[in-house]
Design an enzyme around this catalytic site. Sequence first.
Site, mmCIF file in Angstrom:
data_model
loop_
_atom_site.group_PDB
_atom_site.id
_atom_site.type_symbol
_atom_site.label_atom_id
_atom_site.label_comp_id
_atom_site.label_asym_id
_atom_site.label_seq_id
_atom_site.Cartn_x
_atom_site.Cartn_y
_atom_site.Cartn_z
ATOM 1 N N HIS A 98 1.557 6.216 5.625
ATOM 2 C CA HIS A 98 0.710 5.168 6.229
ATOM 3 C C HIS A 98 1.504 4.365 7.230
ATOM 4 O O HIS A 98 2.694 4.123 7.050
ATOM 5 C CB HIS A 98 0.118 4.250 5.159
ATOM 6 C CG HIS A 98 1.122 3.687 4.215
ATOM 7 N ND1 HIS A 98 1.636 4.422 3.165
ATOM 8 C CD2 HIS A 98 1.732 2.488 4.165
ATOM 9 C CE1 HIS A 98 2.512 3.685 2.504
ATOM 10 N NE2 HIS A 98 2.601 2.503 3.096
ATOM 11 N N HIS A 100 1.746 0.698 9.005
ATOM 12 C CA HIS A 100 1.319 -0.700 8.956
ATOM 13 C C HIS A 100 1.060 -1.176 10.384
ATOM 14 O O HIS A 100 1.926 -1.029 11.253
ATOM 15 C CB HIS A 100 2.420 -1.581 8.359
ATOM 16 C CG HIS A 100 2.685 -1.326 6.915
ATOM 17 N ND1 HIS A 100 2.097 -2.050 5.921
ATOM 18 C CD2 HIS A 100 3.487 -0.415 6.294
ATOM 19 C CE1 HIS A 100 2.527 -1.615 4.742
ATOM 20 N NE2 HIS A 100 3.357 -0.614 4.941
HETATM 21 P P1 AMP Z 1 4.423 0.487 1.568
HETATM 22 O O1 AMP Z 1 5.297 -0.473 0.827
HETATM 23 O O2 AMP Z 1 4.861 0.694 2.989
HETATM 24 O O3 AMP Z 1 4.224 1.784 0.815
HETATM 25 O O4 AMP Z 1 3.017 -0.229 1.685
HETATM 26 C C1 AMP Z 1 1.935 0.022 0.834
HETATM 27 C C2 AMP Z 1 0.838 -0.932 1.234
HETATM 28 O O5 AMP Z 1 -0.387 -0.492 0.668
HETATM 29 C C3 AMP Z 1 1.077 -2.370 0.752
HETATM 30 O O6 AMP Z 1 1.081 -3.243 1.896
HETATM 31 C C4 AMP Z 1 -0.110 -2.624 -0.180
HETATM 32 O O7 AMP Z 1 -0.589 -3.946 -0.093
HETATM 33 C C5 AMP Z 1 -1.135 -1.622 0.337
HETATM 34 N N1 AMP Z 1 -2.138 -1.200 -0.633
HETATM 35 C C6 AMP Z 1 -1.928 -0.723 -1.883
HETATM 36 N N2 AMP Z 1 -3.095 -0.403 -2.474
HETATM 37 C C7 AMP Z 1 -4.079 -0.693 -1.573
HETATM 38 C C8 AMP Z 1 -5.493 -0.592 -1.590
HETATM 39 N N3 AMP Z 1 -6.166 -0.116 -2.665
HETATM 40 N N4 AMP Z 1 -6.192 -0.978 -0.494
HETATM 41 C C9 AMP Z 1 -5.530 -1.448 0.581
HETATM 42 N N5 AMP Z 1 -4.198 -1.551 0.669
HETATM 43 C C10 AMP Z 1 -3.464 -1.189 -0.397
#
Ligand code: AMP
Length: 132
Positions: A98, A100
């Site tokens: 993903h 950001h």
């Molecule tokens: P990372 O630390 O780069 O893997 O970021 C994962 C991101 O996914 C974090 O910013 C979380 O807040 C976000 N996240 C986790 N679960 C969900 C969800 N169900 N819907 C939207 N965002 C999510």
Amino acid sequence: MEDCIFCKIIKGEIPSYTIYEDELVKVFLDVNPNTNGHMLIIPKEHYKDLFELPEEIINHSVKLVKEKLYPLVKEKLDCDGLTFSQNNGYGQEVKHYHIHVIPRYENDHSMITFDKDMLIPTEEVFSKLSDK
Ligand code: AMP
Ligand code: ZN
């Protein structure tokens, strides 16, 4: 991937505030935003990280941010800039690639901090990386 929360979002098994989607990616609001309008771009296929991801997805995402997402947050949320980032391995909480997309606002004080005590001299790093 059975247990992947982002695959579940793609399949509609977990709800999301979807901002945009097409045949390759889905864009939705981060559930724990750093700033107003913090979004995630995810590929519809499960790839763990950058090292598995086809480059087509990156190119597609860059174009999407430039042409659609940044103009959108600029106009509707009046942001002052944008951070485009992604984690692989350490620092990556969700193991479905993903990006950001984080609108930035003057004085938002958002920053990544690292433990600088771990640093070795730059000459040493250069010699490791350049084989000199
Ligand atoms: P990372 O630390 O780069 O893997 O970021 C994962 C991101 O996914 C974090 O910013 C979380 O807040 C976000 N996240 C986790 N679960 C969900 C969800 N169900 N819907 C939207 N965002 C999510
Ligand atoms: Zn997945």
